[in-house]
Design an enzyme around this catalytic site. Structure first.
Site, mmCIF file in Angstrom:
data_model
loop_
_atom_site.group_PDB
_atom_site.id
_atom_site.type_symbol
_atom_site.label_atom_id
_atom_site.label_comp_id
_atom_site.label_asym_id
_atom_site.label_seq_id
_atom_site.Cartn_x
_atom_site.Cartn_y
_atom_site.Cartn_z
ATOM 1 N N GLU A 110 -2.644 8.341 9.060
ATOM 2 C CA GLU A 110 -3.448 8.976 8.023
ATOM 3 C C GLU A 110 -4.755 9.500 8.592
ATOM 4 O OE1 GLU A 110 -3.621 5.679 5.291
ATOM 5 O OE2 GLU A 110 -5.602 5.122 6.023
ATOM 6 N N LYS B 159 0.829 -1.203 0.000
ATOM 7 C CA LYS B 159 0.000 0.000 0.000
ATOM 8 C C LYS B 159 0.860 1.248 0.000
ATOM 9 C CE LYS B 159 -4.231 -1.460 2.314
ATOM 10 N NZ LYS B 159 -5.296 -1.024 3.216
ATOM 11 N N ARG C 25 -6.230 -8.701 -8.916
ATOM 12 C CA ARG C 25 -6.862 -10.009 -9.134
ATOM 13 C C ARG C 25 -8.234 -9.782 -9.748
ATOM 14 N NH1 ARG C 25 -8.206 -9.195 -3.263
ATOM 15 N NH2 ARG C 25 -10.393 -8.572 -3.412
#
Lengths: 214, 471, 761
Positions: free
Chosen positions: B213, B119, B314
């Site tokens: 964050e 990430k 995916r």
């Protein structure tokens, strides 16, 4: 409460054997290393650090794995037609005819004497950490369970559920599974012994010890 | 493509959908299954396909060694990982590519899986392209002073935006899946939480790096479906809204497209936002050389700010609702099948169309039918299914591994997902109406070990239809 | 009349039983009762003994005399045919003198401390405060000494045959400190086949290491006497200023049986052929004469031809004389030059112990502060130079040049750093000394010496003699070499899987080898088990890129004892590894911190330590001292002392510990990291003495392996007996590091333990 110990003993004496099916733990090419009728031995040594008799090699991804016997017995029903073949996981490869030891006879007869807490589902089971550590510390059975107490952790569909004890209050006398094992539904998990029954249980054990010849 | 043989390294409905895609392409396939799944339809279907061995029993779906051993034994040329299991495991993809007998991994190149799997890395690349990401650190922080300064700034920014209860999230950088995350609502308590998470991270992951964050609470979960090939073609198949989730953050109802201003009034220009995020997603895909099907996950706040969350490298469960509303000019008679396209691109074929050939029609809804008790925290239910009936409609498709012709025990090792229903309507109103009709016509019966009747989420799904695309 | 007869007969009985014991002693020595029908002879003696009242007196005496004649002849013969293996038998005979006999006969009075037979923390170790007296012109002078030794206690089971338990050696250390406090000399009397190899706290190896470390700088004169010197057990109380050895004793790295079992690759419990034992005993060079020749002892104390027994009073007198003489010498060497020479003259006269045991002068054994300083200097010099002549250098013709250059360079460097760190100012005298030393080395370097600082700078900036490590290693390609720029183990280049040894316990899946040895650094991601990795991995991953600079490559493992078969094995290992010894010493940096490293690695004779390895270790330690850099000993694997080098290997224990002690005392930071397998001598000395010892996960650390433990103690040990976790639990190591964090942890350790200068002081 009373059991017919003589009958039980007679029953086991007439056939003190158990057939254990040995299956491929995973896929791979099998090469048998044991022979029909061969005596097998389980792990030995003071710390069970010496592996048991080599039964077969199972090679997968260039890794020939030695599969050894986990108990004593006699090899039977080797499926020679599979020699050198790729087998799927769970394929029956051979059976071991295992003669029950005194301890195993005691375990089996005790399921008739103790009050059994069975597995409600086919699932993985764990002992609660406190129970497990208490058991490690004390050699003698000492953990008391009464209805409503936390008894066992059931791991089902990736979720852990704490199972509450239901049944006669008593001491955990016997644990019938290894933590993390997959246990079939209704198989015994715990054997509970009410305190006033302890003497009786010990008497039963003593009698089996005296009367069972190996 | 006749020579290809695809190993399907998954279970349940996705295994069945991959099989169907293979049949569509004329590829042979094999499936793997565990002892628990021996009664599953995915096994039966493969077994009944015709001459030749197509099913292999393995010890676990999670053991890569089993998959590769079977692949070699069966002479498979490619592996489709489905979703979950190995789908985003770059090591598995790397091994497939680098082993002595290479096997095509149906998914992006392993380097892409690795790079987008992080990430932090994704955030960094996105930032460099001017793609909005959730405000906060874009690399692990190891210094308390640095962390506190950043937290202060985040609180300030939120106040400036007029957010009434600002808060920040403190996360273990090496963590994931909700582990090691805490929310801080006051700057005063920040230091304490920071230290706690740092210690946790050090203990749990051996790396005390921490991420900070802004904590977003009021948002919609929007996805962009991408499809790229190994020759540089990048296309998208529109957006989806996956905001309706269980308490455990499991998606339950998904809708394509992402917003519908015809039905609901949004406080922002929703079409503009959807256009922006598809644009950003396509840019990022080009930047990293994305070469397969993939999903770009976004959050859109109530004031219409989008932030890129992560990229799922995916095929996803809900891919088919995107396919359902998509049309390719000139091929209108063949329904779009993203799984089929994904296999094609992995095998090196060109897509054969570009973005301007793709247009959209209607609304599609996916319903995930699960044996779970929504009233008890979505607790999984297990037992035996004795009746399994769904309406047959031209606008509905149902995928399930549960056999309808005999009792079926739900394996206790896996999630109790029963079926997927894909509904299409010419507009959102019709789709919602048809979804309701479908649910009301569904009939699942069964009982558990104690003889109690089956518990499913059918009623819950019906209730949630009111929330479709509503902010 | 009848009374005298009975007395005669009683005497005969005693005489006969003496004859019997002489025969049994011979059987002990030869180790074989069929040698000249000794057993039958013994039977005859018994028959005569049984018939003592039946035989006519004349007949009895005749037969007794005949028997004695035969025995004497056999004794003479045996004395002429003493082999090293028979010496071992002599030492092990129940008839041999023990510590108790020495305490009673060599010393005048003694008080045993901390022990009364079996009521004793370790009955194998006996400590006594004793007095020893000398006659000088009819006057008797008494000296106080501390006697520390092993009691084999022939026949007393609880003495364990003189095998000291870890706490027995701890007891020894405690009383060494007492002697130091009281300022009295210590006499070490060594009668041990080896230490009892158990890991219970304080641990066999760790305690021996502590003892050796302490003995390096004990501030009192120490003299040791070896009757039975079994390797590490002997060293635990063996580092002395003067080392005496009984002429029929042995001092060895391993028992001949042990060596034979290893050499002959005998399986556990198997029979070791007697010829092999004989051969190993011979090859191990374990006799007093061998050891004197090797310089590992200083003097031999002569015994009667068949060795001294409990009643050899003449031997005890001789031993008393030698103990006093040795202590005198140690003391005198600390005195000013003139006195020493005066003594030396007198020594000429009393050259050796003759019939008289009187001394010409009385020498008090108490030392002044200055003399203590000199005592320690002498001790340091003694051990540092011990066996040094046996270290092989690469090219014969270069030996002297290398020696000269190394020594000069070392001196210059030292001077440079001493000046750099401002250490020289208060020690003007040192400059003088340095200059003297260097002048002695050769005129060729004279010009440089006049400007030591400039020379040192020149030397430091020049690349002379420093080689890039691995430059000559075989390059290999990895499938990941493009992806991972760093070094990837060649083990990763195979498409196969391996099973984690903990798979049954933690459910670890089989690991794909390229993943395992590449990205996972050889660590199972499920349970953290560490699979062994080659030492090159550490060279490449632990230190900053290109910072590794090896030195002393020219010091080469040799075969000083000409042990049969060793040359071939050394050659094979040299071919295989491209290296010439079991240790790599180099300078390197870790995240910018410069350190000196000594690395014992497994591929060369299992990381065993011989003369060359010891020398390289010692020099690395000294380099770290002169450069004032932290010193890391990374033990990839060590199998102990290289047995084929005999006691030349054993003395690397005190030698290297001396270097370590002086490094640490000078303020150095010494960190030891164990990996894979670290056993025996090195752990029991220069490694185990470090204040900071760390184990890499899945490593094993200890004194003796499970087989040796089973064979010596008769007890089995659990499979994880030597695991790093258990070592930590017992307090042997200070922490366990994950291989993946090695670099970071090492850097952290250097920063936190090393302080701002990365050096204590």
């Amino acid at each position: 409460m009373d059991i017919n110990l003589n009958d039980l003993l007679r029953h086991y004496r007439s056939n003190p054997y158990e057939e254990h099916e040995i299956r491929a733990p995973h896929t791979g090419v099998v090469k048998f290393r044991a022979e029909e009728g061969q005596q097998t031995f389980g792990p030995s040594g003071k710390w069970l650090h010496k592996p048991g008799t080599l039964l077969f090699l199972l090679e997968r991804e260039n890794n020939p794995k030695r599969i050894t016997a986990s108990f004593n017995g006699e090899v039977a029903g080797i499926r020679h037609e599979l020699e050198g073949c790729f087998v799927e996981a769970g394929t029956l490869l051979l059976t071991i005819r295992h003669r029950l030891s005194k301890e195993e006879i005691i375990d089996r007869i005790l399921t008739e004497v103790l009050s059994i807490f069975p597995a409600p589902q086919r699932a993985r089971y764990y002992l609660p950490p406190e129970t497990a550590s208490q058991m490690d510390k004390k050699a003698e059975p000492s953990i008391f369970l009464k209805p409503g107490d936390d008894a066992i952790i059931m791991s089902l569909m990736k979720r852990d559920t704490m199972l509450k004890y239901e049944g006669t209050p008593g001491i955990i006398y016997k644990v019938y599974f290894h933590s993390g094992d997959m246990v079939e539904r209704d198989a015994p998990l715990l054997g509970i012994c009410p305190p006033d029954n302890l003497k009786y249980v010990q008497k039963v054990i003593q009698r089996i010890k005296n009367e069972w010849e190996e | 493509m006749k020579k290809e043989k695809i190993l399907i390294a998954n279970r349940g409905e996705i295994a069945i959908r991959i099989m169907m895609a293979c049949e569509d392409l004329g590829c042979d396939y094999i499936v793997v299954y565990t002892h628990e799944d021996r009664e599953s339809l995915h096994v039966r279907r493969a077994r009944e396909k015709g001459p030749g061995k197509r099913t292999y029993r393995i010890a676990s779906y999670k053991d890569p060694n089993e998959i590769f051993a079977v692949a070699d034994q069966a002479g498979a040329t490619a592996i489709h990982p489905g979703y979950g299991f190995f789908s985003e495991n770059f090591r598995f993809a790397r091994r497939a590519t680098m082993r002595t007998r290479p096997i095509t991994f149906i998914g992006p190149r392993w380097e892409v899986i690795r790079d987008l799997g992080s990430k932090i890395n994704t955030k960094k690349v996105a930032k460099s392209l001017g793609i909005p990401v959730i405000p906060g650190s874009d690399s692990p922080i190891y210094s308390e002073i640095e962390a506190e300064a950043l937290a202060e700034e985040l609180f300030l920014q939120q106040r400036e935006q007029g957010i009434r209860a600002p808060s920040v999230l403190v996360k273990a950088s090496a963590g994931g899946g909700g582990m090691g995350i805490e929310e801080v609502q006051h700057l005063d308590t920040f230091r304490r939480v920071y230290r706690r998470i740092q210690n946790y991270a050090k203990r749990q992951f051996g790396d005390e790096g921490v991420l900070i964050e802004q904590c977003l609470r009021d948002y919609q979960h929007i996805e962009v479906q991408l499809l790229c090939d190994r020759h540089g073609t990048v296309t998208h198949f529109g957006t989806r809204n996956c905001t309706i989730q269980s308490t455990g953050r499991q998606k339950r109802v998904e809708v394509a497209p992402g917003f519908d201003p015809e039905v609901w009034d949004y406080s922002f220009d929703s079409l503009r936002v959807l256009k922006d995020i598809t644009g950003h997603s396509v840019n990022l895909a080009r930047e990293v050389g994305y070469d397969s099907a993939g999903t770009w996950e976004w959050v859109v706040t109530r004031d219409g700010r989008p932030y890129l969350l992560e990229v799922n490298t995916r095929i996803q469960v809900e891919n088919e609702i995107s396919a359902c509303i998509s049309r390719i000019r000139g091929r209108e008679d063949t329904p779009v099948n993203l799984i089929r396209e994904q296999i094609r691109t992995a095998l090196g074929e060109k897509l054969g169309f570009t973005q301007k050939d793709i247009y959209f029609e209607g609304t599609s809804i996916e319903l995930r039918i699960v044996a779970e008790d929504v009233k008890r925290g979505f607790a999984p239910w297990c037992g035996t299914i004795t009746r399994f009936e769904f309406p047959q409609r031209p606008w509905a498709r149902l995928y399930s591994h549960v056999p309808a012709d005999k009792p079926y025990n739900i394996p206790t090792e896996y999630d109790p997902n029963l079926a997927l229903a894909i509904i299409w309507g010419k507009d959102t109103g019709e789709a919602v109406e048809r979804a309701g009709e479908f649910l009301l016509g569904s009939n699942i019966e069964g009982h558990n070990a104690k003889g109690e009747p089956v518990i499913t989420n059918l009623a819950y799904l019906y209730d949630r239809l009111d929330d479709v695309l509503r902010f | 009349m009848t009374d005298t007869l009975h007395k005669h007969i009683a005497d005969s009985g005693q005489f006969l039983s003496q004859l019997a014991s002489r025969i049994t002693y011979l059987i002990d020595i030869i180790g074989d009762g069929s040698w000249f029908d000794l057993e039958k002879l013994l039977e005859e003696v018994q028959q005569v003994r049984n018939a003592i009242f039946d035989l006519p007196e004349k007949e009895l005496f005749k037969r007794m005399l005949m028997l004695e004649d035969r025995i004497s002849i056999l004794e003479d013969r045996a004395a002429r045919e003493i082999t090293p293996a028979r010496m071992v038998n002599i030492v092990r005979s129940v008839q041999r003198f023990t510590l108790q006999d020495i305490l009673e006969n060599v010393y005048d009075s003694f008080t045993e401390l901390g022990g009364e037979e079996d009521c004793n923390i370790d009955p194998a170790i006996v400590v006594a405060r004793a007095t020893i007296s000398r006659r000088v012109k009819k006057r008797i002078h008494k000296h106080q000494v501390m006697v520390i030794g092993h009691e084999k206690g022939m026949g007393e089971e609880y003495r364990n045959g003189g095998c000291a338990k870890p706490w027995g050696n701890d007891k020894a250390l405690r009383y060494m400190k007492v002697a130091e406090t009281e300022g009295i000399p210590i006499h070490f009397l060594i009668f041990t086949p080896g230490s009892y190899p158990i890991e219970d706290f304080p641990g066999a190896a760790q305690q021996i290491a502590r003892n050796i470390y302490a003995m390096c700088k004990l501030e009192v004169p120490t003299v040791s006497f070896i009757s039975e010197g079994g390797s590490g057990g002997a060293e635990a109380i063996g580092l002395a200023d003067f080392r005496l050895m009984a002429s029929h004793g042995y001092y060895s790295v391993i028992s001949p049986e042990g060596a034979a079992a290893i050499e002959g690759k005998i399986r556990e419990g198997g029979k070791v052929p007697r010829e092999l034992v004989e051969k190993c005993a011979r090859q191990l060079k374990m006799t007093a004469r061998d050891n004197l020749g090797l310089g590992t002892i200083d003097r031999i104390v002569h015994e009667p031809p068949l060795g001294a027994r409990k009643d050899d009073y003449d031997f005890f007198r001789r031993l008393r004389f030698e103990m006093i003489r040795a202590t005198d010498e140690v003391v005198l060497r600390t005195k000013s030059f003139r006195t020493f020479r005066a003594y030396a003259l007198k020594k000429q006269i009393a050259k050796d112990y003759g019939s008289s045991d009187t001394f010409d002068v009385h020498i008090p054994w108490r030392l002044s502060e200055k003399e203590t300083e000199r005592l320690l200097e002498n001790r340091s010099r003694k051990y540092r130079s011990m066996g040094q002549g046996y270290t092989e250098l690469k090219k014969e013709s270069l030996i002297d040049l290398h020696k000269l250059r190394d020594k000069t360079r070392e001196t210059i460097t030292r001077t440079y750093y001493e000046i750099k760190y401002g250490l020289l100012k208060p020690h003007k005298k040192n400059v003088q000394k340095v200059l003297e030393e260097v002048t002695g080395e050769g005129a060729a370097f004279l010009a440089k010496i006049t400007e030591p600082v400039k020379a040192a700078v020149d030397f430091l900036s020049g690349p002379d003699g420093e080689q890039r490590l691995l430059s000559d290693e075989n390059q290999h390609t990895s499938i990941f070499s493009r992806e991972w720029e760093q070094y990837v183990s060649p083990l990763a280049n195979e498409d196969r899987t391996v099973t984690c040894p903990n798979a049954a316990k933690y459910g670890c899946m089989d690991l794909w080898v390229p993943d395992l040895y590449g990205e996972f650094c050889g660590v199972c991601p499920t349970c953290g088990h560490h699979f062994p990795l080659e030492y090159q991995w550490y060279l490449q991953n632990l230190f900053d890129r290109g910072s590794v600079k090896e030195f002393n490559r020219h010091i080469v493992s040799g075969n000083p004892l000409k042990f049969e078969g060793l040359d071939a094995r050394l050659n094979r290992d040299m071919q295989r590894t491209g290296r010439r010894s079991g240790i790599i010493t180099f300078k390197a940096s870790v995240l910018g911190v410069k350190i000196v490293v000594a690395m014992l690695y497994s591929n060369f004779r299992s990381g065993t330590v011989g003369s060359a390895e010891g020398e390289k270790f010692l020099r690395a330690c000294d380099l770290a001292r002169t450069r004032r850099r932290p010193f890391l000993a990374y033990i990839h694997t060590t199998g102990g002392i290289r047995i084929q080098e005999g006691t030349l290997g054993v003395i690397q224990m005190p030698r290297c510990t001396m270097a370590v002690r002086e490094y640490v005392d000078s303020g150095g930071l010494y960190i030891v990291v164990y990996d894979n397998n670290s056993y025996a001598g090195p752990v029991a000395s220069f490694l185990g003495c470090s204040p900071y010892q760390v184990g890499i996960r899945s490593s094993r650390i200890g004194f003796a392996g499970p087989r040796v433990i089973r064979e010596t103690t008769g007890q089995d040990v659990p499979p994880d007996y030597h695991s790093a976790r258990n070592a930590l639990r017992r307090g042997h190591i200070q922490g366990i590091w994950d291989r993946r964090d090695f670099r970071k942890n090492l850097h952290d350790a250097l920063m936190t333990m090393g302080g701002p200068n990365l050096y204590y002081k």
